[in-house]
Write a protein that holds these residues in place. Structure first.
Motif, PDB file in Angstrom:
ATOM      1  N   ALA A   1     -28.131  16.077 -14.167  1.00 26.75           N
ATOM      2  CA  ALA A   1     -28.085  14.658 -13.810  1.00 26.75           C
ATOM      3  C   ALA A   1     -29.464  14.166 -13.367  1.00 26.75           C
ATOM      4  O   ALA A   1     -29.893  13.066 -13.747  1.00 26.75           O
ATOM      5  CB  ALA A   1     -27.051  14.416 -12.709  1.00 26.75           C
ATOM      6  N   ALA A   2     -30.178  14.982 -12.588  1.00 25.29           N
ATOM      7  CA  ALA A   2     -31.530  14.605 -12.158  1.00 25.29           C
ATOM      8  C   ALA A   2     -32.463  14.506 -13.357  1.00 25.29           C
ATOM      9  O   ALA A   2     -33.278  13.574 -13.446  1.00 25.29           O
ATOM     10  CB  ALA A   2     -32.064  15.621 -11.151  1.00 25.29           C
ATOM     11  N   SER A   3     -32.339  15.428 -14.296  1.00 22.76           N
ATOM     12  CA  SER A   3     -33.172  15.410 -15.495  1.00 22.76           C
ATOM     13  C   SER A   3     -32.914  14.148 -16.319  1.00 22.76           C
ATOM     14  O   SER A   3     -33.855  13.487 -16.782  1.00 22.76           O
ATOM     15  CB  SER A   3     -32.900  16.652 -16.339  1.00 22.76           C
ATOM     16  OG  SER A   3     -33.622  16.610 -17.536  1.00 22.76           O
ATOM     17  N   ARG A   4     -31.656  13.796 -16.482  1.00 22.70           N
ATOM     18  CA  ARG A   4     -31.322  12.589 -17.255  1.00 22.70           C
ATOM     19  C   ARG A   4     -31.821  11.327 -16.549  1.00 22.70           C
ATOM     20  O   ARG A   4     -32.321  10.407 -17.192  1.00 22.70           O
ATOM     21  CB  ARG A   4     -29.826  12.520 -17.518  1.00 22.70           C
ATOM     22  CG  ARG A   4     -29.394  13.609 -18.511  1.00 22.70           C
ATOM     23  CD  ARG A   4     -27.963  13.487 -18.959  1.00 22.70           C
ATOM     24  NE  ARG A   4     -27.563  12.190 -19.406  1.00 22.70           N
ATOM     25  CZ  ARG A   4     -27.703  11.718 -20.646  1.00 22.70           C
ATOM     26  NH1 ARG A   4     -28.284  12.473 -21.563  1.00 22.70           N
ATOM     27  NH2 ARG A   4     -27.283  10.520 -20.968  1.00 22.70           N
ATOM     28  N   ALA A   5     -31.720  11.289 -15.221  1.00 23.10           N
ATOM     29  CA  ALA A   5     -32.203  10.136 -14.465  1.00 23.10           C
ATOM     30  C   ALA A   5     -33.730  10.031 -14.571  1.00 23.10           C
ATOM     31  O   ALA A   5     -34.272   8.928 -14.753  1.00 23.10           O
ATOM     32  CB  ALA A   5     -31.758  10.230 -13.012  1.00 23.10           C
ATOM     33  N   LEU A   6     -34.409  11.166 -14.478  1.00 24.27           N
ATOM     34  CA  LEU A   6     -35.863  11.176 -14.645  1.00 24.27           C
ATOM     35  C   LEU A   6     -36.253  10.724 -16.046  1.00 24.27           C
ATOM     36  O   LEU A   6     -37.194   9.949 -16.218  1.00 24.27           O
ATOM     37  CB  LEU A   6     -36.419  12.580 -14.406  1.00 24.27           C
ATOM     38  CG  LEU A   6     -36.863  12.921 -13.008  1.00 24.27           C
ATOM     39  CD1 LEU A   6     -37.191  14.402 -12.891  1.00 24.27           C
ATOM     40  CD2 LEU A   6     -38.034  12.084 -12.565  1.00 24.27           C
ATOM     41  N   ASP A   7     -35.532  11.228 -17.054  1.00 30.59           N
ATOM     42  CA  ASP A   7     -35.801  10.825 -18.438  1.00 30.59           C
ATOM     43  C   ASP A   7     -35.715   9.312 -18.594  1.00 30.59           C
ATOM     44  O   ASP A   7     -36.541   8.697 -19.272  1.00 30.59           O
ATOM     45  CB  ASP A   7     -34.823  11.489 -19.409  1.00 30.59           C
ATOM     46  CG  ASP A   7     -35.118  12.952 -19.652  1.00 30.59           C
ATOM     47  OD1 ASP A   7     -36.204  13.427 -19.271  1.00 30.59           O
ATOM     48  OD2 ASP A   7     -34.239  13.633 -20.235  1.00 30.59           O
ATOM     49  N   ALA A   8     -34.715   8.700 -17.965  1.00 30.93           N
ATOM     50  CA  ALA A   8     -34.538   7.250 -18.085  1.00 30.93           C
ATOM     51  C   ALA A   8     -35.720   6.502 -17.479  1.00 30.93           C
ATOM     52  O   ALA A   8     -36.206   5.522 -18.058  1.00 30.93           O
ATOM     53  CB  ALA A   8     -33.232   6.823 -17.414  1.00 30.93           C
ATOM     54  N   VAL A   9     -36.195   6.953 -16.325  1.00 24.28           N
ATOM     55  CA  VAL A   9     -37.349   6.300 -15.694  1.00 24.28           C
ATOM     56  C   VAL A   9     -38.594   6.520 -16.545  1.00 24.28           C
ATOM     57  O   VAL A   9     -39.349   5.584 -16.809  1.00 24.28           O
ATOM     58  CB  VAL A   9     -37.554   6.802 -14.248  1.00 24.28           C
ATOM     59  CG1 VAL A   9     -38.831   6.235 -13.651  1.00 24.28           C
ATOM     60  CG2 VAL A   9     -36.358   6.429 -13.384  1.00 24.28           C
ATOM     61  N   TYR A  10     -38.813   7.765 -16.974  1.00 26.22           N
ATOM     62  CA  TYR A  10     -39.966   8.051 -17.826  1.00 26.22           C
ATOM     63  C   TYR A  10     -39.939   7.222 -19.100  1.00 26.22           C
ATOM     64  O   TYR A  10     -40.973   6.713 -19.541  1.00 26.22           O
ATOM     65  CB  TYR A  10     -40.028   9.538 -18.188  1.00 26.22           C
ATOM     66  CG  TYR A  10     -40.847  10.375 -17.245  1.00 26.22           C
ATOM     67  CD1 TYR A  10     -42.228  10.284 -17.209  1.00 26.22           C
ATOM     68  CD2 TYR A  10     -40.230  11.277 -16.389  1.00 26.22           C
ATOM     69  CE1 TYR A  10     -42.981  11.056 -16.345  1.00 26.22           C
ATOM     70  CE2 TYR A  10     -40.973  12.056 -15.523  1.00 26.22           C
ATOM     71  CZ  TYR A  10     -42.353  11.942 -15.501  1.00 26.22           C
ATOM     72  OH  TYR A  10     -43.098  12.705 -14.653  1.00 26.22           O
TER      73      TYR A  10
END
Length: 143
Positions: free
Chosen positions: A15-24
């Motif tokens: 979930a953290a990886s997907r959230a980071l991906d969205a911001v990036y």
């Protein structure tokens, strides 16, 4: 304990990886890069020219993933690939002048991500230490 997605550490990491991906994705759109392309560019800005093999090892990417990614960066005029004069089997990847110039525009990306994540520098450092320890342990246990 009953099995539940909320109790899985792997889900929190996912979930953290997907959230980071969205911001990036939003931040990198302005640079014309995807997240994997950004990682390649970061590596080249830091190290200069490297072999495809070195790049794959540094980014934990296999050649099947890395080759099309490099092809797109080359088509965008940001990197160049050429056979090594010392070893014809080896392909060197380096920055073009356009790729070098992009570094200045990208220098604010990490700060933007820290702010979006709501982390202080000390928290980022602690999180990185923990994640690196986890990766090392998981790598060792999967051998």
């Amino acid at each position: 304990m009953k099995l539940s997605v909320e109790n899985l550490v792997c889900f929190d990491v996912h979930a953290a990886s997907r959230a980071l991906d969205a911001v990036y994705r939003g931040v990198l759109r302005e640079l014309g890069l995807t997240y994997p392309q950004y990682l390649v560019m970061m590596t080249l800005w830091e190290r200069g020219s490297v072999t495809v093999k070195e790049l794959g090892l540094a980014l934990r990417l296999d050649s099947g993933t890395l080759s099309p990614l490099l092809k797109r960066l080359e088509a965008a005029g940001l990197v160049r690939r050429e056979r090594s004069a010392a070893d014809e089997r080896s392909v060197l990847v380096g920055l073009t002048p356009e790729g070098e110039a992009l570094e200045e525009r990208a220098c604010d990306v990490p700060e933007h991500i820290f702010r979006a994540a709501g982390l202080e520098p000390a928290e980022v450092a602690e999180l990185q230490r923990t994640l690196r320890r986890v990766v090392a342990s998981l790598d060792a246990s999967s051998r």
